[in-house]
Design an enzyme around this catalytic site. Structure first.
Site, PDB file in Angstrom:
ATOM      1  N   PRO A   2       0.834  -1.204   0.000  1.00  0.00           N
ATOM      2  CA  PRO A   2       0.000   0.000   0.000  1.00  0.00           C
ATOM      3  C   PRO A   2       0.873   1.260   0.000  1.00  0.00           C
ATOM      4  O   PRO A   2       1.807   1.374   0.790  1.00  0.00           O
ATOM      5  CB  PRO A   2      -0.781  -0.135   1.309  1.00  0.00           C
ATOM      6  CG  PRO A   2      -0.814  -1.607   1.573  1.00  0.00           C
ATOM      7  CD  PRO A   2       0.506  -2.115   1.098  1.00  0.00           C
ATOM      8  N   GLU A   3       0.576   2.177  -0.902  1.00  0.00           N
ATOM      9  CA  GLU A   3       1.337   3.415  -1.018  1.00  0.00           C
ATOM     10  C   GLU A   3       0.446   4.581  -0.613  1.00  0.00           C
ATOM     11  O   GLU A   3      -0.645   4.384  -0.061  1.00  0.00           O
ATOM     12  CB  GLU A   3       1.881   3.543  -2.439  1.00  0.00           C
ATOM     13  CG  GLU A   3       2.809   2.378  -2.801  1.00  0.00           C
ATOM     14  CD  GLU A   3       3.352   2.436  -4.219  1.00  0.00           C
ATOM     15  OE1 GLU A   3       3.183   3.464  -4.902  1.00  0.00           O
ATOM     16  OE2 GLU A   3       3.943   1.433  -4.659  1.00  0.00           O
ATOM     17  N   HIS A  91      -5.390 -13.543   9.938  1.00  0.00           N
ATOM     18  CA  HIS A  91      -4.488 -12.396   9.834  1.00  0.00           C
ATOM     19  C   HIS A  91      -5.109 -11.089  10.324  1.00  0.00           C
ATOM     20  O   HIS A  91      -4.544 -10.026  10.073  1.00  0.00           O
ATOM     21  CB  HIS A  91      -3.961 -12.205   8.409  1.00  0.00           C
ATOM     22  CG  HIS A  91      -3.344 -13.432   7.816  1.00  0.00           C
ATOM     23  ND1 HIS A  91      -2.322 -14.125   8.434  1.00  0.00           N
ATOM     24  CD2 HIS A  91      -3.630 -14.106   6.665  1.00  0.00           C
ATOM     25  CE1 HIS A  91      -1.982 -15.167   7.683  1.00  0.00           C
ATOM     26  NE2 HIS A  91      -2.755 -15.187   6.619  1.00  0.00           N
ATOM     27  N   ARG A 110       1.404 -10.595   5.811  1.00  0.00           N
ATOM     28  CA  ARG A 110       2.866 -10.717   5.858  1.00  0.00           C
ATOM     29  C   ARG A 110       3.472 -10.142   7.142  1.00  0.00           C
ATOM     30  O   ARG A 110       4.660 -10.303   7.400  1.00  0.00           O
ATOM     31  CB  ARG A 110       3.487 -10.027   4.641  1.00  0.00           C
ATOM     32  CG  ARG A 110       3.060 -10.650   3.320  1.00  0.00           C
ATOM     33  CD  ARG A 110       3.864 -10.084   2.181  1.00  0.00           C
ATOM     34  NE  ARG A 110       3.353 -10.494   0.891  1.00  0.00           N
ATOM     35  CZ  ARG A 110       3.895 -10.170  -0.274  1.00  0.00           C
ATOM     36  NH1 ARG A 110       4.980  -9.407  -0.304  1.00  0.00           N
ATOM     37  NH2 ARG A 110       3.362 -10.571  -1.398  1.00  0.00           N
TER      38      ARG A 110
END
Length: 269
Positions: A2-3, A91, A110
């Site tokens: 994500p940016e 998660h 992750r």
């Protein structure tokens, strides 16, 4: 990963859902992401009201009277607001439950994301950040002056968060293509005229990505679960071997700083 547009999209989605809402419980379902989630959040945030949500670079800042919750989505993170009775997904590592029976959940497969806290709103990770690309301070003069004597490639230079925040891999590739600049060119060799073009394209592409809800490649989704639609307008990123929309040539890929760079050899010089 994500940016800036994805974090801005997340912020905009959260505002109408959790702003002015009171926290009843803060729960860390997993103790550590990139760093350990502060155990004290359970006590610190209980009974606190969200009084604002901001973004700094790729960091999401949730404001309370007692301090600021700092969240980074890492490489695969996303945040959703659901009914607190909804079963946890795999998660879902951290959540805030509010007194309206809604739950804000950070999902990060992750585990490169972060949940931190600052009493005064400052943090070493925030203090070292460069300018915001959508603010007036970010222009050709700023970028040109910062680039003098820099021998590193232009793509690495504009992705340096100490220079300008939030221009990640996807948007760096797209902005350099739109500007016709070879991603391997030394930053110090780029003229001020070309930096004027580059800064404008960075701004325009980031704004378009925010409007489209960000870019979904693998894990990212908006707060309501829908994907980002900017993927549909990508010109070079992820298009190795496909025809360039400008010249008809083939899109190439090279590795820079362990990241894939997509570009057109004919259009970018």
């Amino acid at each position: 990963m994500p940016e800036l547009p994805e974090v801005e999209t997340t912020k905009n989605g959260l505002l109408p859902l959790i702003n002015n809402q009171r926290v009843t419980r803060a729960i860390r379902h997993r103790a550590n992401l990139r760093w350990e989630i502060p155990k004290a959040l359970k006590t610190i945030l209980a009974g606190q009201v969200v009084n604002g949500i901001d973004r700094r670079g790729k960091y999401l800042l949730i404001r309370f009277d007692v301090g600021t919750l700092i969240i980074h989505l890492g490489m695969s993170g996303s945040i959703k607001v659901v009914n607190s009775s909804e079963v946890l997904r795999k998660h879902d590592h951290f959540e805030l439950i509010f007194d309206n029976n809604k739950s804000m959940r950070l999902n990060d497969p992750r585990r490169f994301g972060a949940v931190l806290f600052s009493k005064d709103g400052s943090h070493p990770l925030l203090n070292s950040l460069g300018v915001e690309p959508l603010e007036e301070e970010f222009d050709e003069t700023y970028l040109y002056n910062k680039s003098r004597n820099k021998v590193q490639n232009i793509k690495t230079f504009i992705m340096n968060s100490k220079v300008v925040v939030g221009v990640g891999n996807i948007y760096a590739c797209e902005s350099l293509f739109a500007s016709g600049i070879d991603p391997a060119r030394q930053a110090g060799s780029v003229s001020k005229k070309r930096y004027a073009l580059l800064t404008q394209h960075i701004k325009n592409i980031l704004k378009k990505a925010i409007k489209a809800g960000g870019t979904t490649l693998q894990d990212f989704s908006q707060v309501d679960g829908t994907p980002g639609y900017f993927t549909q307008t990508l010109s070079v990123y992820g298009r190795e071997g496909k025809n360039c929309s400008t010249c008809g040539g083939k899109i190439s890929r090279l590795i820079q700083n362990q990241r894939s760079t997509f570009y057109c050899k004919q259009c970018q010089t």
